[in-house]
Design an enzyme around this catalytic site. Sequence first.
Site, PDB file in Angstrom:
ATOM      1  N   ASP A   1      -8.548  50.245  -7.070  1.00 54.74           N
ATOM      2  CA  ASP A   1      -9.632  49.222  -6.742  1.00 54.74           C
ATOM      3  C   ASP A   1      -9.456  47.888  -7.491  1.00 54.74           C
ATOM      4  OD1 ASP A   1     -11.699  48.270  -5.296  1.00 54.74           O
ATOM      5  OD2 ASP A   1     -13.148  49.330  -6.785  1.00 54.74           O
ATOM      6  N   LYS A   2      -8.268  47.316  -7.133  1.00 51.68           N
ATOM      7  CA  LYS A   2      -7.962  46.125  -7.715  1.00 51.68           C
ATOM      8  C   LYS A   2      -9.268  45.179  -7.672  1.00 51.68           C
ATOM      9  CE  LYS A   2      -3.020  46.560  -7.542  1.00 51.68           C
ATOM     10  NZ  LYS A   2      -2.279  46.356  -8.722  1.00 51.68           N
TER      11      LYS A   2
ATOM     12  N   TYR B   1      -4.587  58.354 -11.093  1.00 50.34           N
ATOM     13  CA  TYR B   1      -4.421  57.485  -9.991  1.00 50.34           C
ATOM     14  C   TYR B   1      -3.501  58.513  -8.772  1.00 50.34           C
ATOM     15  CZ  TYR B   1      -3.135  53.419  -7.004  1.00 50.34           C
ATOM     16  OH  TYR B   1      -3.165  52.556  -6.098  1.00 50.34           O
TER      17      TYR B   1
ATOM     18  N   GLY C   1      -5.948  49.835 -10.700  1.00 46.54           N
ATOM     19  CA  GLY C   1      -4.840  49.443  -9.841  1.00 46.54           C
ATOM     20  C   GLY C   1      -5.250  49.978  -8.388  1.00 46.54           C
TER      21      GLY C   1
ATOM     22  N   ASN D   1       0.435  53.269 -19.115  1.00 47.45           N
ATOM     23  CA  ASN D   1       0.661  52.511 -17.816  1.00 47.45           C
ATOM     24  C   ASN D   1       1.914  53.318 -17.137  1.00 47.45           C
ATOM     25  OD1 ASN D   1       0.722  50.532 -15.553  1.00 47.45           O
ATOM     26  ND2 ASN D   1      -0.100  49.030 -16.959  1.00 47.45           N
ATOM     27  N   THR D   2       2.390  52.930 -16.027  1.00 46.87           N
ATOM     28  CA  THR D   2       3.716  53.342 -15.375  1.00 46.87           C
ATOM     29  C   THR D   2       4.863  53.440 -16.401  1.00 46.87           C
ATOM     30  OG1 THR D   2       4.113  51.583 -14.310  1.00 46.87           O
ATOM     31  CG2 THR D   2       2.730  53.121 -13.168  1.00 46.87           C
TER      32      THR D   2
ATOM     33  N   GLY E   1       2.627  59.547 -11.610  1.00 44.48           N
ATOM     34  CA  GLY E   1       2.346  60.897 -11.263  1.00 44.48           C
ATOM     35  C   GLY E   1       3.009  61.929 -11.965  1.00 44.48           C
TER      36      GLY E   1
ATOM     37  N   LYS F   1      -4.510  48.469 -22.906  1.00 42.22           N
ATOM     38  CA  LYS F   1      -3.694  49.856 -22.209  1.00 42.22           C
ATOM     39  C   LYS F   1      -2.292  49.262 -22.435  1.00 42.22           C
ATOM     40  CE  LYS F   1      -2.861  51.486 -17.662  1.00 42.22           C
ATOM     41  NZ  LYS F   1      -3.620  51.617 -16.241  1.00 42.22           N
TER      42      LYS F   1
ATOM     43  N   SER G   1       2.012  46.115 -17.702  1.00 47.43           N
ATOM     44  CA  SER G   1       2.518  46.376 -16.006  1.00 47.43           C
ATOM     45  C   SER G   1       4.205  46.189 -16.543  1.00 47.43           C
ATOM     46  CB  SER G   1       1.901  45.491 -15.304  1.00 47.43           C
ATOM     47  OG  SER G   1       2.659  45.243 -14.215  1.00 47.43           O
TER      48      SER G   1
ATOM     49  N   GLY H   1       2.720  43.896  -8.868  1.00 47.76           N
ATOM     50  CA  GLY H   1       2.721  42.646  -9.357  1.00 47.76           C
ATOM     51  C   GLY H   1       1.486  42.008  -9.114  1.00 47.76           C
ATOM     52  N   PHE H   2       0.498  42.868  -9.524  1.00 50.97           N
ATOM     53  CA  PHE H   2      -0.927  42.202  -9.645  1.00 50.97           C
ATOM     54  C   PHE H   2      -1.348  41.414  -8.692  1.00 50.97           C
ATOM     55  CE2 PHE H   2      -0.550  41.617 -14.732  1.00 50.97           C
ATOM     56  CZ  PHE H   2      -0.766  43.059 -14.798  1.00 50.97           C
TER      57      PHE H   2
ATOM     58  N   ASN I   1       5.803  45.166 -13.971  1.00 51.75           N
ATOM     59  CA  ASN I   1       5.920  44.415 -12.668  1.00 51.75           C
ATOM     60  C   ASN I   1       5.691  42.800 -12.731  1.00 51.75           C
ATOM     61  OD1 ASN I   1       6.579  46.544 -11.196  1.00 51.75           O
ATOM     62  ND2 ASN I   1       4.803  47.272 -11.254  1.00 51.75           N
ATOM     63  N   THR I   2       5.129  42.437 -14.325  1.00 53.11           N
ATOM     64  CA  THR I   2       4.900  40.938 -14.105  1.00 53.11           C
ATOM     65  C   THR I   2       5.943  40.704 -15.446  1.00 53.11           C
ATOM     66  OG1 THR I   2       2.612  40.870 -13.386  1.00 53.11           O
ATOM     67  CG2 THR I   2       3.485  39.276 -14.967  1.00 53.11           C
TER      68      THR I   2
ATOM     69  N   ASN J   1       5.843  51.745  -7.770  1.00 50.19           N
ATOM     70  CA  ASN J   1       4.961  50.674  -7.331  1.00 50.19           C
ATOM     71  C   ASN J   1       5.604  49.375  -8.079  1.00 50.19           C
ATOM     72  OD1 ASN J   1       2.595  48.855  -8.937  1.00 50.19           O
ATOM     73  ND2 ASN J   1       2.871  50.907  -9.733  1.00 50.19           N
ATOM     74  N   ARG J   2       5.676  48.390  -7.550  1.00 48.67           N
ATOM     75  CA  ARG J   2       6.044  46.879  -8.035  1.00 48.67           C
ATOM     76  C   ARG J   2       5.181  45.900  -7.400  1.00 48.67           C
ATOM     77  NH1 ARG J   2      11.150  48.096  -5.187  1.00 48.67           N
ATOM     78  NH2 ARG J   2      11.285  47.218  -3.322  1.00 48.67           N
TER      79      ARG J   2
HETATM   80  C1  LIG Z   1       0.108  51.465  -6.890  1.00 51.50           C
HETATM   81  C2  LIG Z   1      -0.221  51.324  -8.301  1.00 51.50           C
HETATM   82  C3  LIG Z   1      -0.895  50.398  -8.800  1.00 51.50           C
HETATM   83  C4  LIG Z   1      -1.236  50.107 -10.201  1.00 51.50           C
HETATM   84  N1  LIG Z   1      -1.916  49.004 -10.575  1.00 51.50           N
HETATM   85  C5  LIG Z   1      -2.311  48.814 -12.014  1.00 51.50           C
HETATM   86  C6  LIG Z   1      -3.001  47.677 -12.233  1.00 51.50           C
HETATM   87  O1  LIG Z   1      -3.202  46.760 -11.429  1.00 51.50           O
HETATM   88  N2  LIG Z   1      -3.211  47.561 -13.626  1.00 51.50           N
HETATM   89  C7  LIG Z   1      -3.092  48.754 -14.222  1.00 51.50           C
HETATM   90  O2  LIG Z   1      -3.509  48.708 -15.680  1.00 51.50           O
HETATM   91  N3  LIG Z   1      -2.455  49.939 -13.913  1.00 51.50           N
HETATM   92  C8  LIG Z   1      -2.050  50.055 -12.586  1.00 51.50           C
HETATM   93  N4  LIG Z   1      -1.485  51.006 -12.283  1.00 51.50           N
HETATM   94  C9  LIG Z   1      -1.142  52.213 -13.028  1.00 51.50           C
HETATM   95  C10 LIG Z   1      -2.125  53.234 -13.352  1.00 51.50           C
HETATM   96  O3  LIG Z   1      -3.490  52.703 -13.741  1.00 51.50           O
HETATM   97  C11 LIG Z   1      -1.939  54.428 -14.102  1.00 51.50           C
HETATM   98  O4  LIG Z   1      -1.859  53.979 -15.573  1.00 51.50           O
HETATM   99  C12 LIG Z   1      -0.670  55.136 -13.725  1.00 51.50           C
HETATM  100  O5  LIG Z   1      -0.419  55.166 -12.442  1.00 51.50           O
HETATM  101  C13 LIG Z   1      -0.186  56.453 -14.430  1.00 51.50           C
HETATM  102  O6  LIG Z   1      -1.451  57.293 -13.889  1.00 51.50           O
HETATM  103  P1  LIG Z   1      -1.301  58.409 -12.625  1.00 51.50           P
HETATM  104  O7  LIG Z   1      -0.066  59.099 -13.066  1.00 51.50           O
HETATM  105  O8  LIG Z   1      -2.534  59.054 -12.630  1.00 51.50           O
HETATM  106  O9  LIG Z   1      -0.780  57.720 -11.770  1.00 51.50           O
HETATM  107  C14 LIG Z   1      -0.927  51.281 -10.766  1.00 51.50           C
HETATM  108  C15 LIG Z   1      -0.640  52.356 -10.677  1.00 51.50           C
HETATM  109  C16 LIG Z   1      -0.180  52.601  -9.435  1.00 51.50           C
HETATM  110  C17 LIG Z   1       0.343  53.929  -8.848  1.00 51.50           C
END
Ligand SMILES: Cc1cc2nc3c(=O)[nH]c(=O)nc-3n(C[C@H](O)[C@H](O)[C@H](O)COP(=O)(O)O)c2cc1C
Length: 363
Positions: free
Chosen positions: A65-66, A316, A63, A245-246, A266, A216, A174, A114-115, A176-177, A111-112
Site C-alpha cells: 500500500d505505497k 507481503y 510496498g 527488505n528483499t 517470499g 529497515k 531497497s 523503484g519507489f 531498486n534505487t 520486483n524492481r
Molecule cells: C512488489 C514489492 C514492492 C515492495 N516495495 C517496498 C517498498 O516500497 N518499501 C519497502 O521498505 N519494502 C518494499 N518491499 C519489501 C517488503 O516490504 C518486504 O520487506 C519483502 O517483500 C520481504 O517480505 P515477504 O517475503 O513477506 O514479501 C516490497 C516488496 C515487494 C514484493
Amino acid sequence: MKSLLDKIARQALFRMDSERAHNLAIMAFKSGMPLARPPQVSKRLKTIVGGMVFPNPLGMAAGFDKNAEAADGLLQLGFGFVECGTVTPLPQEGNPKPRLFRLEEDSALINRMGFNNHGIASVRKRIIDRAGKGGIVGVNIGANKDSEDRIADYEAGVRAFGDIASYLAVNISSPNTAGLRSLQDRANLSELLSRVLARRNEVAKLRRAPVPLFLKIAPDLTDAALSDIADVALDKRIDGLIVSNTTLSRTGVTSRLAHETGGLSGLPLFERSTIVLAKLRLLIGPAMPLIGVGGVDSSETALEKIRAGADLVQMYSGLIFGGTCLPGRILADMSAFAQRENLSSLRQLRDTRVDEWAARRLD
Ligand SMILES: Cc1cc2nc3c(=O)[nH]c(=O)nc-3n(C[C@H](O)[C@H](O)[C@H](O)COP(=O)(O)O)c2cc1C
C-alpha cells in the site's frame, strides 16, 4: 481452508499481469468491501513495542500500500498494523514496466518497482483523512531517485509524517534505487540517523510522545556491516529495526524468471532474513525491538521469526500467494498455539532459537 471466493479470485488474479492484479487488489481494498471474515484473535497475541499496543504481532509490510489507499481494508483482514509507503518527497513513476514478477513454483516475487508512489503531499492527506479510524498505521519513507541530498529527503519524510503516522520506517535497503543501500555504511548511517532524529524531535512537540522511528535494512549485509549497524542503532537510540527488505540473492530459486533484475521476496527469503534477524538480535541485545520480515506465510514461519529474535513480524509475498484469508488463518493458528502452550504473551517465545538461527550459514 481457502474459501471458494478466495480460490476464484486468486485464479483470476494469477492469470493477469502481476502489476495489474496488484492495482485491482488495491481498488478492492479501497472500496471497503469485506475481503475476508474478521478473525478471532486471542488477547495473548497483544504485543507492546515502542509504547504502541499492537493487538497482534502480524503486520502488512511496506510496498503493498505505497500510497496509503488500502490501510483500512488491510486492517480488516486482521493485521495488527499496516506499513504504508515507501513514500518519497516528490511523486515518482518508478522503473519501466514490467517490473514485478511472480515466480509461482518458488512462492516468490521479484520486483524492481523503484519507489513508484504519489509523493508525500498526497499520502499525508490520505493519512489525515483516515485519522480517527484507529489501528496502527506506520509510514515508510525514502528518497527520490534523482535527489541531490538523499538525507534531506528522509528529513522531509519525517516532517511530513512525524505528527500523524503511528511510526516511521526509514527505508535504506531497497535494491531498486541505485546507491541507496550505501546509506547503511557506518558513517552515512550515523549522519542519516542524527539528522532524521533531530527532525523527529522537532515534530515531537506536535504529539504526546516522539513518533517511534524504525530502520529497515537489507538481508545482504556482511557480519561486519551488521555489527556497524547495531552499534550505530544503539548509539543513536532508534526505536527498532526491520529485518529485512528483499534480497539480491537467488539461492533456492528454480523459476525461469530468476534472472530478472530486482529484489527477491517470499519463501526463498525466509532462511536468509531469519538468519540476519538472529545475528542482529545477538549483536543488539534484548532491549531493542526487531521486526522480522521475509518469507512469512504461516503461523509456523511467523512464530519462528519470534523464536529467532523478532518482537513483531510482517508479510507481503505470503498475502499474494495465500490470499486475503491468510492473515486471519495465521492469527487463528497463533492464538491456538499460545493457548495450547499456555503462553500469556508471545514475548515468552522470543529468542528461544536465536543461537541456533544465528549459527546457520548464509549462502
Ligand atoms: C512488489 C514489492 C514492492 C515492495 N516495495 C517496498 C517498498 O516500497 N518499501 C519497502 O521498505 N519494502 C518494499 N518491499 C519489501 C517488503 O516490504 C518486504 O520487506 C519483502 O517483500 C520481504 O517480505 P515477504 O517475503 O513477506 O514479501 C516490497 C516488496 C515487494 C514484493
